[in-house]
Design an enzyme around this catalytic site. Structure first.
Site, PDB file in Angstrom:
ATOM      1  N   SER A 161      34.332  27.038  36.653  1.00  0.00           N
ATOM      2  CA  SER A 161      35.445  27.980  36.504  1.00  0.00           C
ATOM      3  C   SER A 161      35.840  28.101  35.031  1.00  0.00           C
ATOM      4  O   SER A 161      35.003  28.485  34.211  1.00  0.00           O
ATOM      5  CB  SER A 161      36.613  27.540  37.391  1.00  0.00           C
ATOM      6  OG  SER A 161      37.584  28.539  37.493  1.00  0.00           O
ATOM      7  N   ASP A 193      34.311  35.959  45.488  1.00  0.00           N
ATOM      8  CA  ASP A 193      35.067  35.462  44.339  1.00  0.00           C
ATOM      9  C   ASP A 193      35.364  36.613  43.376  1.00  0.00           C
ATOM     10  O   ASP A 193      34.458  37.361  43.010  1.00  0.00           O
ATOM     11  CB  ASP A 193      34.218  34.393  43.635  1.00  0.00           C
ATOM     12  CG  ASP A 193      34.950  33.674  42.520  1.00  0.00           C
ATOM     13  OD1 ASP A 193      36.006  34.148  42.076  1.00  0.00           O
ATOM     14  OD2 ASP A 193      34.437  32.629  42.084  1.00  0.00           O
ATOM     15  N   HIS A 225      36.153  31.411  45.568  1.00  0.00           N
ATOM     16  CA  HIS A 225      36.338  30.567  44.393  1.00  0.00           C
ATOM     17  C   HIS A 225      36.988  29.239  44.796  1.00  0.00           C
ATOM     18  O   HIS A 225      37.970  29.204  45.522  1.00  0.00           O
ATOM     19  CB  HIS A 225      37.232  31.272  43.367  1.00  0.00           C
ATOM     20  CG  HIS A 225      37.197  30.625  42.016  1.00  0.00           C
ATOM     21  ND1 HIS A 225      36.189  30.859  41.108  1.00  0.00           N
ATOM     22  CD2 HIS A 225      38.029  29.726  41.423  1.00  0.00           C
ATOM     23  CE1 HIS A 225      36.407  30.158  40.011  1.00  0.00           C
ATOM     24  NE2 HIS A 225      37.512  29.452  40.179  1.00  0.00           N
TER      25      HIS A 225
END
Length: 325
Positions: free
Chosen positions: A167, A260, A290
């Site tokens: 991320s 996501d 996500h």
């Protein structure tokens, strides 16, 4: 280029409950978001560090900067029989540049160490908004330089370094790889970018079109970049997707998630790397959102982990010596 539109809204059945039950990580309230992440990690239970020795060190930071705390995970297993020259993984945790710590990624780091035989060094980089760019990037790059210069003391092989980030950690990992290329820094055998946040512009179809969960949505993405940049104008140095030249970067393992908001910027970055002549292994995990790996026991989480472990092992394998006699 043609927009990449959503394929499906079907969530993996093992993860369906998590879409609505994972707590909201509100980056508008930084302290509240940090407490929420603490509760998520605590609810998952203690990290399994079986077969791994964990040490906390302070290492030199960037010139003029503070020392950087790291957690070093050394596995008991040594697959190639040479404990004095193990591969090393520089692990950079996620959290929107605002949340998280090396302790929070302990279970993941220990699992990578056990599965690959690599020493995994997790960076406790400085968090925004208290420390905007370039603080976190400087901390991560300083640890990479320390790994390369302190290889003998760590019993690792500086030619077998993987830079891994998830991320926001993926953005920092990409930034570290770009800086190493630009400055003639340490050689990186693989950059592993997991569901990476790479572009502050938030203009892709997946970012505009949904894929929102409690863990991440376009509002949180915008907040995270605002915190990270701290009022500065985004540049090629601070935002990987804004970099015009991607040539000369290390081989790349990049993952995106079908549901996501960050999916399409990862796909675009992978395509640009390929066009720049960089070897890329790209995985788009179907039916997941996500942060899905927070659900540790899910089959999708296990599949993603095995794929990553295999990529690290292949990237750091020693070239076999042939016997010509």
């Amino acid at each position: 280029m043609t927009e990449i539109m959503p394929v499906s809204t079907d969530v993996d059945p093992e993860l369906a409950d998590a879409v609505t039950t994972l707590p909201d990580l509100d980056l508008a309230d930084v302290d509240g978001g940090r407490r929420t992440l603490d509760s998520i990690v605590a609810a998952a239970g203690p990290a399994d560090t079986t077969g791994v020795t964990v040490e906390e060190w302070l290492v030199p930071g960037a010139p003029g900067g503070p020392e950087v705390p790291v957690r070093i995970h050394t596995p008991d297993m040594c697959p190639d029989g040479n404990p004095a020259g193990r591969p090393v993984v520089l692990e950079i945790h996620g959290g929107g540049f605002v949340l998280g710590s090396a302790a929070h990624s302990e279970a993941f780091a220990a699992a990578v160490a056990r599965a690959t035989g690599a020493v995994v060094i997790s960076v406790d980089y400085r968090l925004a908004p208290e420390h905007p760019y370039p603080a976190a990037a400087d901390d991560c790059y300083a640890v990479l330089e320390w790994i390369a210069s302190g290889a003998a003391c760590l019993d690792i092989d500086p030619d077998r370094v993987v830079v891994l980030g998830d991320s926001a950690g993926g953005a920092l990992a990409a930034t570290v790889a770009l800086r190493a290329r630009d400055e003639g820094g340490p050689r990186i055998a693989l950059q592993a970018l997991l569901e990476p946040a790479l572009d502050d512009r938030l203009e892709t179809a997946s970012m505009r079109g949904g894929g929102a969960t409690a863990v991440w949505d376009n509002r949180k993405a915008a907040q995270s970049w605002r915190h990270y940049l701290g009022g500065q104008e985004p540049t090629e140095q601070s935002v990987p997707a804004r970099r015009a030249d991607l040539t000369g970067l290390p081989p790349t393992y990049l993952t995106v998630n079908e549901l996501d908001p960050l999916r399409d910027e990862g796909l675009v970055y992978a395509q640009r790397l390929l066009q720049a002549g960089v070897r890329v292994e790209l995985h788009c995990w179907p039916g997941v959102f996500h942060g899905f790996t927070l659900v540790r026991g899910a089959g999708a989480t296990r599949r993603a982990a095995r794929s990553l472990y295999d990529a690290i092992v292949r990237a750091t394998a020693r070239t076999p010596v042939l016997d010509h006699d």
